[in-house]
Design a protein around this motif. Sequence first.
Motif, PDB file in Angstrom:
ATOM      1  N   LYS A   1       3.202  65.594  25.200  1.00 28.36           N
ATOM      2  CA  LYS A   1       3.594  64.269  23.990  1.00 28.36           C
ATOM      3  C   LYS A   1       2.078  63.520  24.629  1.00 28.36           C
ATOM      4  O   LYS A   1       1.777  63.013  23.239  1.00 28.36           O
ATOM      5  CB  LYS A   1       4.881  63.567  24.350  1.00 28.36           C
TER       6      LYS A   1
ATOM      7  N   ARG B   1      -0.027  62.108  21.434  1.00 29.44           N
ATOM      8  CA  ARG B   1      -0.045  60.733  21.086  1.00 29.44           C
ATOM      9  C   ARG B   1      -1.343  60.670  20.960  1.00 29.44           C
ATOM     10  O   ARG B   1      -1.732  59.565  20.220  1.00 29.44           O
ATOM     11  CB  ARG B   1       0.243  59.924  22.841  1.00 29.44           C
ATOM     12  N   ARG B   2      -2.801  60.312  21.610  1.00 31.34           N
ATOM     13  CA  ARG B   2      -3.336  60.141  21.583  1.00 31.34           C
ATOM     14  C   ARG B   2      -4.271  60.656  20.340  1.00 31.34           C
ATOM     15  O   ARG B   2      -5.328  59.981  20.117  1.00 31.34           O
ATOM     16  CB  ARG B   2      -4.687  60.465  22.929  1.00 31.34           C
TER      17      ARG B   2
ATOM     18  N   ARG C   1      -3.445  61.008  18.097  1.00 33.57           N
ATOM     19  CA  ARG C   1      -2.483  60.550  16.912  1.00 33.57           C
ATOM     20  C   ARG C   1      -3.846  58.928  16.536  1.00 33.57           C
ATOM     21  O   ARG C   1      -4.055  59.032  15.883  1.00 33.57           O
ATOM     22  CB  ARG C   1      -1.198  60.514  16.676  1.00 33.57           C
ATOM     23  N   ASP C   2      -3.447  58.468  17.452  1.00 31.32           N
ATOM     24  CA  ASP C   2      -4.037  57.136  17.934  1.00 31.32           C
ATOM     25  C   ASP C   2      -6.205  57.060  16.983  1.00 31.32           C
ATOM     26  O   ASP C   2      -6.283  57.005  16.267  1.00 31.32           O
ATOM     27  CB  ASP C   2      -4.595  56.683  19.098  1.00 31.32           C
ATOM     28  N   ASP C   3      -6.664  58.377  18.182  1.00 26.98           N
ATOM     29  CA  ASP C   3      -7.741  58.658  17.667  1.00 26.98           C
ATOM     30  C   ASP C   3      -7.846  59.107  15.808  1.00 26.98           C
ATOM     31  O   ASP C   3      -8.637  58.611  15.376  1.00 26.98           O
ATOM     32  CB  ASP C   3      -7.980  59.405  18.540  1.00 26.98           C
TER      33      ASP C   3
ATOM     34  N   LEU D   1      -6.386  57.926  12.569  1.00 23.52           N
ATOM     35  CA  LEU D   1      -5.722  57.173  12.330  1.00 23.52           C
ATOM     36  C   LEU D   1      -7.100  56.832  12.803  1.00 23.52           C
ATOM     37  O   LEU D   1      -7.591  55.498  11.744  1.00 23.52           O
ATOM     38  CB  LEU D   1      -4.595  56.668  13.139  1.00 23.52           C
ATOM     39  N   ALA D   2      -7.776  56.574  13.951  1.00 20.86           N
ATOM     40  CA  ALA D   2      -8.467  55.106  14.005  1.00 20.86           C
ATOM     41  C   ALA D   2      -9.805  55.638  13.365  1.00 20.86           C
ATOM     42  O   ALA D   2     -10.901  55.017  13.213  1.00 20.86           O
ATOM     43  CB  ALA D   2      -8.861  55.155  15.402  1.00 20.86           C
ATOM     44  N   HIS D   3      -9.659  57.023  13.089  1.00 19.99           N
ATOM     45  CA  HIS D   3     -11.015  57.505  12.630  1.00 19.99           C
ATOM     46  C   HIS D   3     -10.617  57.645  11.059  1.00 19.99           C
ATOM     47  O   HIS D   3     -11.850  58.265  10.894  1.00 19.99           O
ATOM     48  CB  HIS D   3     -11.558  58.872  12.995  1.00 19.99           C
TER      49      HIS D   3
ATOM     50  N   ALA E   1       7.051  58.910  16.328  1.00 19.89           N
ATOM     51  CA  ALA E   1       6.871  56.968  15.035  1.00 19.89           C
ATOM     52  C   ALA E   1       7.361  57.752  13.997  1.00 19.89           C
ATOM     53  O   ALA E   1       7.219  56.429  12.831  1.00 19.89           O
ATOM     54  CB  ALA E   1       5.366  57.670  14.693  1.00 19.89           C
TER      55      ALA E   1
END
Length: 369
Positions: free
Chosen positions: A249, A253-254, A256-258, A260-262, A272
């Motif tokens: 996990k 999580r990292r 997913r965040d990256d 979305l950020a891109h 989520a």
Amino acid sequence: MKRVLTVGVTYTGETIEGVEIENLGLCQAGVDKARAAFPLYEYDTIIINPQSYTHFLFGAEGEFSNEPHELGKLKGQNDSYDIDAAFDAEDREKEMEAAIAAGATVVWCLSEPKRMNFYGYRETHLGYAAPKVAALVKRSALLVKKGRRMGAIDHDSPFVRYFDVLSKTGWSLCLSDPAEGMTSIASTPEGYSLGGHVVRGTTVGWLLTPPTSAEAENQLVRDSLALEKADPAHEKYRGIFLSHTGVDKPFVRRLRDDLLAHGVPRVWLDEAEIDIGDSLIAKIDEGMKLSRYIAVVLSKKSIDAPWVKKELDVAMNREITSGEVVVLPLLYEACELPEFLKGKMYADFSKPEEYEAMLAKLLRRLRIT
């Protein structure tokens, strides 16, 4: 000027600046020049609603649209309205292929097949001018219902306002078992699909429950126009599902965040998306259907995890059926890959110093630059 063809749908709303809407049919110009559409590749947006043979041949409802022997009545009215003389299926199908290849937005409305034995077997799904879409509808168990309430709606889809109108004016057709190649974007409360995005080889577009009012017809046209003309070389694929096991996990999580950020529009991660009280199986199934790609995070733990095996099995079946790449292997930890993944190129995230390079590789696959 943006050119729009509506077949079996009539737009009665206010004039839209920079848009030319033509309500025409798919008959041959030699049969009825006034009502025949131009070649389909001349349009930026195409909406086809084959409620009857008259709808798709001439663009709108006609005198015999609700007749059980519509084809015979049409031929009796004018001998050139014989289905074989009036409609060149092969020619329109080639035009549709060219239109899609050029980036046209295509929306097909669900319709009852209205099968008729008239000098050979016929059905109104001929009007799709896309055999793969007709075949998908046949395999998806079309249901005729009468409803207003909606179930799950993908609020990132371009047709949210259309479904909002249908929740007031009602909907009539749905698919009880959507076949592979369609990602559902709206459902009934019992889980039947009210439409979705279709990707079957080079046939790409939207398949939606038909409008049931003038207001719904107008909104369908407006929502279809809001879609940007596709650029096949730079298409952004909507949705990636991250299949993983719990011990991985932190990495997921990292990632997913990256993503979305891109700019990846939708990254599905269980924690989520699933709320207290939700059905785990139903939510995961919904997440996979709404995702263009299934990314499988591979590690020593995940390759033996039951949930990951199940998700990977579903994803591989979709890939085999559609002929499109669906499964994206992401190696998080050195492990023995399943046999059916050994021939696939994977992104190797097992070395922390190469994380950014692998992230860039994954983004390129998702058409994000």
